[in-house]
Enzyme design. Sequence first.
Site, PDB file in Angstrom:
ATOM      1  N   HIS A  76     -22.565  36.848  46.015  1.00 19.51           N
ATOM      2  CA  HIS A  76     -23.285  36.663  44.757  1.00 19.51           C
ATOM      3  C   HIS A  76     -23.643  35.189  44.622  1.00 19.51           C
ATOM      4  CE1 HIS A  76     -22.469  40.536  42.322  1.00 19.51           C
ATOM      5  NE2 HIS A  76     -22.304  40.795  43.606  1.00 19.51           N
ATOM      6  N   TYR A 205     -21.985  37.843  31.916  1.00 19.78           N
ATOM      7  CA  TYR A 205     -20.958  37.433  30.945  1.00 19.78           C
ATOM      8  C   TYR A 205     -21.683  37.329  29.608  1.00 19.78           C
ATOM      9  CZ  TYR A 205     -17.699  36.088  34.710  1.00 19.78           C
ATOM     10  OH  TYR A 205     -16.845  36.082  35.788  1.00 19.78           O
ATOM     11  N   PRO A 294      -8.239  36.214  32.510  1.00 24.90           N
ATOM     12  CA  PRO A 294      -9.103  36.708  33.586  1.00 24.90           C
ATOM     13  C   PRO A 294     -10.528  36.142  33.614  1.00 24.90           C
ATOM     14  CG  PRO A 294      -8.814  38.415  31.921  1.00 24.90           C
ATOM     15  CD  PRO A 294      -7.892  37.289  31.550  1.00 24.90           C
ATOM     16  N   LYS A 298     -10.060  33.497  38.376  1.00 23.78           N
ATOM     17  CA  LYS A 298      -9.425  32.455  39.196  1.00 23.78           C
ATOM     18  C   LYS A 298      -8.092  32.898  39.827  1.00 23.78           C
ATOM     19  CE  LYS A 298     -12.080  29.003  39.449  1.00 23.78           C
ATOM     20  NZ  LYS A 298     -12.960  29.838  40.247  1.00 23.78           N
ATOM     21  N   TYR A 386     -16.568  27.723  39.135  1.00 27.65           N
ATOM     22  CA  TYR A 386     -16.600  29.158  39.401  1.00 27.65           C
ATOM     23  C   TYR A 386     -16.517  29.436  40.902  1.00 27.65           C
ATOM     24  CZ  TYR A 386     -17.811  34.043  38.360  1.00 27.65           C
ATOM     25  OH  TYR A 386     -17.779  35.406  38.215  1.00 27.65           O
TER      26      TYR A 386
END
Length: 421
Positions: A76, A205, A294, A298, A386
Amino acid sequence: MSTTIRTRVAIVGAGPAGLILSQLLADAGIESVIVDSRSRAEIESTIRAGILEQGTVDLLRAIDPATRVDTVGHRHDGIELRFHGEGHRIDFPSLVGRSVWLYPQHEVLKDLLALRLGAGQDIRFGATVESVDDSNALHPAVVATDAQGEPLRIDADFVVGADGSRSVVRATVTGSRSGGYLREYPFAWFGILCEAPPSSQELIYSNSDQGFALISQRSPQVQRMYFQCDPDADAAAPSDAEIWDALQARVPGTTLHEGPIIQRDVLRFRSFVAHELRRDRVALVGDAAHTVPPTGAKGMNLAIADVVLLAEALRALLGEGDERLIDTYAERALDRTWKAQHFSWWMTSLLHTAPDAGDFDRRRQLGELRTVVESEAGRTYLAEAYTGWPQRVERISSITKAPTMESTPATTNSSRKFGPA
Ligand code: DHB
């Protein structure tokens, strides 16, 4: 009948951290034994998060020629932040030159168990650890009951607690099962697995007036989605229709593809870091050492980053009698841990709606979201965290054979260190 076995490193926990550690030790000629209270089938079927950082994928490729991360997993190159009726894509490669992989943790575990068992690794499934006997500081032992209910003792030169957030080994290191820095949150995630085609190619998100939702994927046929809920919510209570209504209301702008819900769970949020990560010849890695909420996925990545540092330190300690790396293990692991703690807390507070949030808080949060998406610096921070900071490893090539992870680059900012060297 009681059994005593002797090994160099006793590893408690056959999760990603314990299994990768055994592989890195074996590569250095250091024998280990793993114990886990669960069966192999249980380990391989527990549903967990699905995002692997670039460095995690590089490591899996280096240690496991049969890893399916590139065949079953998917790269991704970005995520979408959605708020106030707008979608904003964060493009990882153009910002930081890295990506993430969607490859569920239980698939990683299937690969690693096949790899280690194929190499003859001693793994005692169904063995419950009661305590660590550290009365001899140089030779700690794991005291357990094996799958048949018989006493099992593992005498070792080092014990590693890779036994998750309810760690038994932690008590030996910190003096208590809970001793650490803790933050709890007034919300949780309601998670589902459903049989439906993907509603989006990349993760969304979504921050909405109704609360947070995350649209993730698993395969062309199965999807993973979450929405913010009360920490005391009962996963069995809502009907499928109520779940779909809750999810859909939190992702305005996308029509979700609905399908049968095949699993549902409530994930409580916690930020935790143990006060100590090592005492003498006992050390903690992964969730035994720290837990993150969550948001941002990570957990497993942080566990694997610990293991890379610990494997190198154990190789120096047990192979060459050099204590320098083990003496700084905790400090070096905590460096990354606290950055990941901050990132996970920040992603959580950026996207969720606190139950006591007022109009001011809501508008401030939208201002914060705009600050991130409208600035290259803001997007770059998100992308960097990220996709995962480069591993700080002095001699990584000696661990994985292939020099895949970057060492920390020479200082690129103008920071200076004061105080004792
Ligand atoms: C998933 C879980 C996460 O916590 C996250 O931030 C992204 C994806 C997942 O399970 O797919």
